[in-house]
Design a protein around this motif. Structure first.
Motif, PDB file in Angstrom:
ATOM      1  N   ALA A  58     -77.791  47.597 -24.696  1.00  0.00           N
ATOM      2  CA  ALA A  58     -76.359  47.295 -24.756  1.00  0.00           C
ATOM      3  C   ALA A  58     -76.127  45.915 -25.351  1.00  0.00           C
ATOM      4  O   ALA A  58     -76.951  45.011 -25.220  1.00  0.00           O
ATOM      5  CB  ALA A  58     -75.755  47.365 -23.352  1.00  0.00           C
ATOM      6  N   GLY A  59     -74.985  45.766 -26.019  1.00  0.00           N
ATOM      7  CA  GLY A  59     -74.628  44.472 -26.586  1.00  0.00           C
ATOM      8  C   GLY A  59     -75.622  43.987 -27.627  1.00  0.00           C
ATOM      9  O   GLY A  59     -75.918  42.794 -27.687  1.00  0.00           O
ATOM     10  N   TRP A 105     -73.549  36.855 -21.097  1.00  0.00           N
ATOM     11  CA  TRP A 105     -72.605  37.990 -21.117  1.00  0.00           C
ATOM     12  C   TRP A 105     -73.357  39.311 -21.053  1.00  0.00           C
ATOM     13  O   TRP A 105     -72.994  40.212 -20.306  1.00  0.00           O
ATOM     14  CB  TRP A 105     -71.760  37.896 -22.387  1.00  0.00           C
ATOM     15  CG  TRP A 105     -70.444  38.618 -22.346  1.00  0.00           C
ATOM     16  CD1 TRP A 105     -69.819  39.149 -21.257  1.00  0.00           C
ATOM     17  CD2 TRP A 105     -69.571  38.866 -23.456  1.00  0.00           C
ATOM     18  NE1 TRP A 105     -68.609  39.708 -21.610  1.00  0.00           N
ATOM     19  CE2 TRP A 105     -68.445  39.543 -22.966  1.00  0.00           C
ATOM     20  CE3 TRP A 105     -69.656  38.560 -24.820  1.00  0.00           C
ATOM     21  CZ2 TRP A 105     -67.393  39.941 -23.796  1.00  0.00           C
ATOM     22  CZ3 TRP A 105     -68.606  38.944 -25.644  1.00  0.00           C
ATOM     23  CH2 TRP A 105     -67.483  39.636 -25.130  1.00  0.00           C
ATOM     24  N   VAL A 106     -74.432  39.394 -21.834  1.00  0.00           N
ATOM     25  CA  VAL A 106     -75.248  40.611 -21.829  1.00  0.00           C
ATOM     26  C   VAL A 106     -75.923  40.800 -20.485  1.00  0.00           C
ATOM     27  O   VAL A 106     -75.862  41.879 -19.877  1.00  0.00           O
ATOM     28  CB  VAL A 106     -76.305  40.552 -22.947  1.00  0.00           C
ATOM     29  CG1 VAL A 106     -77.305  41.697 -22.789  1.00  0.00           C
ATOM     30  CG2 VAL A 106     -75.644  40.626 -24.322  1.00  0.00           C
ATOM     31  N   ARG A 107     -76.579  39.756 -19.997  1.00  0.00           N
ATOM     32  CA  ARG A 107     -77.385  39.873 -18.785  1.00  0.00           C
ATOM     33  C   ARG A 107     -76.541  40.168 -17.541  1.00  0.00           C
ATOM     34  O   ARG A 107     -76.905  41.024 -16.729  1.00  0.00           O
ATOM     35  CB  ARG A 107     -78.181  38.575 -18.580  1.00  0.00           C
ATOM     36  CG  ARG A 107     -78.984  38.519 -17.287  1.00  0.00           C
ATOM     37  CD  ARG A 107     -79.594  37.135 -17.087  1.00  0.00           C
ATOM     38  NE  ARG A 107     -78.591  36.073 -17.192  1.00  0.00           N
ATOM     39  CZ  ARG A 107     -77.746  35.748 -16.224  1.00  0.00           C
ATOM     40  NH1 ARG A 107     -77.760  36.408 -15.062  1.00  0.00           N
ATOM     41  NH2 ARG A 107     -76.876  34.756 -16.387  1.00  0.00           N
ATOM     42  N   ALA A 108     -75.412  39.476 -17.422  1.00  0.00           N
ATOM     43  CA  ALA A 108     -74.644  39.554 -16.172  1.00  0.00           C
ATOM     44  C   ALA A 108     -73.524  40.581 -16.211  1.00  0.00           C
ATOM     45  O   ALA A 108     -72.896  40.822 -15.175  1.00  0.00           O
ATOM     46  CB  ALA A 108     -74.065  38.174 -15.847  1.00  0.00           C
ATOM     47  N   TYR A 109     -73.269  41.190 -17.365  1.00  0.00           N
ATOM     48  CA  TYR A 109     -72.145  42.125 -17.429  1.00  0.00           C
ATOM     49  C   TYR A 109     -72.398  43.344 -18.330  1.00  0.00           C
ATOM     50  O   TYR A 109     -72.308  44.483 -17.872  1.00  0.00           O
ATOM     51  CB  TYR A 109     -70.898  41.387 -17.897  1.00  0.00           C
ATOM     52  CG  TYR A 109     -69.699  42.280 -18.154  1.00  0.00           C
ATOM     53  CD1 TYR A 109     -69.070  42.967 -17.120  1.00  0.00           C
ATOM     54  CD2 TYR A 109     -69.199  42.439 -19.445  1.00  0.00           C
ATOM     55  CE1 TYR A 109     -67.965  43.783 -17.361  1.00  0.00           C
ATOM     56  CE2 TYR A 109     -68.090  43.248 -19.692  1.00  0.00           C
ATOM     57  CZ  TYR A 109     -67.484  43.927 -18.655  1.00  0.00           C
ATOM     58  OH  TYR A 109     -66.405  44.727 -18.896  1.00  0.00           O
ATOM     59  N   LEU A 110     -72.732  43.117 -19.587  1.00  0.00           N
ATOM     60  CA  LEU A 110     -72.804  44.242 -20.520  1.00  0.00           C
ATOM     61  C   LEU A 110     -73.933  45.215 -20.190  1.00  0.00           C
ATOM     62  O   LEU A 110     -73.711  46.435 -20.143  1.00  0.00           O
ATOM     63  CB  LEU A 110     -72.953  43.725 -21.960  1.00  0.00           C
ATOM     64  CG  LEU A 110     -71.787  42.887 -22.479  1.00  0.00           C
ATOM     65  CD1 LEU A 110     -72.070  42.402 -23.892  1.00  0.00           C
ATOM     66  CD2 LEU A 110     -70.491  43.677 -22.433  1.00  0.00           C
ATOM     67  N   GLN A 111     -75.134  44.693 -19.968  1.00  0.00           N
ATOM     68  CA  GLN A 111     -76.233  45.620 -19.649  1.00  0.00           C
ATOM     69  C   GLN A 111     -76.033  46.299 -18.292  1.00  0.00           C
ATOM     70  O   GLN A 111     -76.249  47.510 -18.177  1.00  0.00           O
ATOM     71  CB  GLN A 111     -77.573  44.907 -19.707  1.00  0.00           C
ATOM     72  CG  GLN A 111     -78.770  45.863 -19.665  1.00  0.00           C
ATOM     73  CD  GLN A 111     -78.771  46.849 -20.819  1.00  0.00           C
ATOM     74  OE1 GLN A 111     -78.788  46.460 -21.980  1.00  0.00           O
ATOM     75  NE2 GLN A 111     -78.755  48.146 -20.513  1.00  0.00           N
TER      76      GLN A 111
END
Length: 465
Positions: A58-59, A105-111
């Protein structure tokens, strides 16, 4: 519908007639912030959805600029429907006042959001074409009754056809950076100089990237947030590595709005970004070449010389960083009937709201499915791709777009039309289309002036924004 049921509709010519009669899912192209939010809204409304992501996670695009810090805080980077989907997983909402990097952003939300969507998200799935089943662009007969057909290529090269009830293209614009040439085409010699030209904000924490730029003379071309980020990063590098110097190449002059809204910007981090860029110029680590519209790149030994349309030549540089914007990839949508603005390549009804030739300052008007619709009913551009070539897109805009689109797909037209969105003032005058001609956008900037910048070399601010 579960993922296995969705698979039954990927090869319509071989499926039982009972499966062909079932309604196919909505296909979302892109597992970035807006694509995942679109899926979350559709799931919330009980709709079947498949998300096709070309990358391995993701992302994927956000990961490529993961070292860059966003100027929006966490409170403006998460979608309400996505938060509801994440809640049962034990997800903890980040501090709303903090400013994450792309990697954060990727680690804490998008993935985590993609993980919550589960098998609905298919990685390594590059969309190569979208059309109507059995109908090319020309055919009218029974067109709107046909499902969409989405052609997909896997990472291994295998091809597949997937039927779709509706399609939301949230694939963004990251894959097509604009070129160095001021006429929108690559400058003469630009492709041949590819080993010395980059189109991304460099990650100077990476040892190899740092070594590439340390002690070098660098040209940064562009006037937006990405250029500001690069300028401030190179100025910091110059303070640490002797011989590092940056030439800022602007296609316009320098005016009161060149560095954005500063302290007047309702997104403080965005205003601060412009102020840091100004500090880089004022410090002497950056000199500016204004009203410089590049037409050619020439080799001079191991260095590059940029040549402007008026014949001016910059002193040789070692590296060129081109940050002149991004463009939408419309190649795989060629068989669809789209209504796009001829300049911005954005939906016709949306373009007047975001056109930098008309709107030099201020906010984006609320918009949703009505502004994002096309003659091809059931197809929508969303997120950064909906803006075409226009700048200053915010995640909040995309989240509201897909909330409205999802409501329309689910048949809730009242909710789809009830668009409510308040965006922070951009604090930015002008855009890619403005050179400060009289009457452009109402004239937001001061009259041309001679400014002392960089190392004190006089530079004429050639006409405003």
């Amino acid at each position: 519908m579960d993922a296995d049921a969705a698979e039954l509709r990927t090869e319509p010519s071989t499926q039982p007639s009972s499966e062909l009669l079932a309604e196919p899912p909505t296909v979302v192209i892109g597992a970035g912030p807006v694509g995942l939010a679109a899926a979350a809204h559709l799931v919330e409304r009980g709709e079947d959805v498949v998300v096709l992501e070309a990358g391995a996670a993701a992302g994927a695009a956000v990961r490529e600029w993961g070292h860059v810090r966003l100027f929006s805080p966490w409170s403006e980077l998460t979608d309400p429907a996505a938060e509801k989907l994440l809640a049962p997983t034990g997800w903890v909402r980040p501090d709303g006042s903090a400013y994450p990097t792309g990697a954060d952003w990727v680690r804490a939300y998008l993935q985590p959001l993609a993980d919550a969507l589960g098998a609905r998200v298919r990685y390594g799935s590059r969309v190569t074409g979208v059309s109507r089943s059995g109908r090319d662009r020309v055919v009218d007969a029974d067109r709107e009754r046909q499902p969409f057909t989405v052609h997909v290529e896997s990472a291994g090269g295998a091809e597949q056809r997937l039927l779709a009830r509706a399609v939301i293209d949230a694939s963004g614009t990251w894959s097509l950076p604009a070129p160095l040439g001021a006429d929108g085409l690559p400058a003469l010699g630009e492709r041949a100089a590819a080993d010395r030209v980059s189109y991304r904000v460099p990650d100077l924490d990476d040892p190899a990237t740092r070594a590439r730029y340390a002690g070098k003379r660098i040209a940064v071309v562009g006037s937006g947030a990405s250029a500001f980020t690069a300028l401030s990063s190179f100025a910091e590098l110059a303070g640490q590595e002797r011989g590092t110097h940056t030439v800022w190449v602007l296609r316009r002059g320098i005016g009161g709005s060149t560095f954005g809204g500063g302290e007047a910007d309702e997104l403080p981090a965005r205003g601060a970004l412009g102020l840091r860029a100004k500090a880089a110029v004022d410090s002497g680590h950056v000199e500016a070449a204004t009203a410089f519209r590049t037409v050619a790149v020439e080799r001079e030994g191991d260095r590059l010389v940029l040549v402007a349309e008026d014949g001016r030549r910059l002193d040789p540089v070692d590296e060129v960083v081109v940050l002149t914007g991004l463009r939408p990839d419309l190649s795989f949508l060629a068989e669809l009937r789209l209504a796009l603005d001829e300049r911005l390549q954005a939906p016709l009804a949306l373009a007047p709201l975001i056109d930098p030739n008309q709107h030099s300052c201020g906010t984006v008007s609320p918009h949703g499915v009505r502004e994002l619709s096309h003659p091809e009913q059931g197809f929508h551009l969303a997120g950064m791709k909906s803006y075409g070539r226009a700048p200053t897109f915010l995640a909040l805009t995309g989240y509201e777009q897909v909330r409205s689109i999802a409501a329309s797909i689910a048949g809730d037209q009242e909710a789809a039309e009830r668009v409510e969105l308040t965006l922070p003032e951009t604090g930015v005058c002008g855009g890619a289309g403005l050179y400060g001609e009289e009457g452009a956008g109402g004239g937001c900037c001061a009259a041309p002036a001679t400014l002392q910048i960089g190392f004190g070399v006089p530079s004429t601010a050639g006409g405003g924004c």
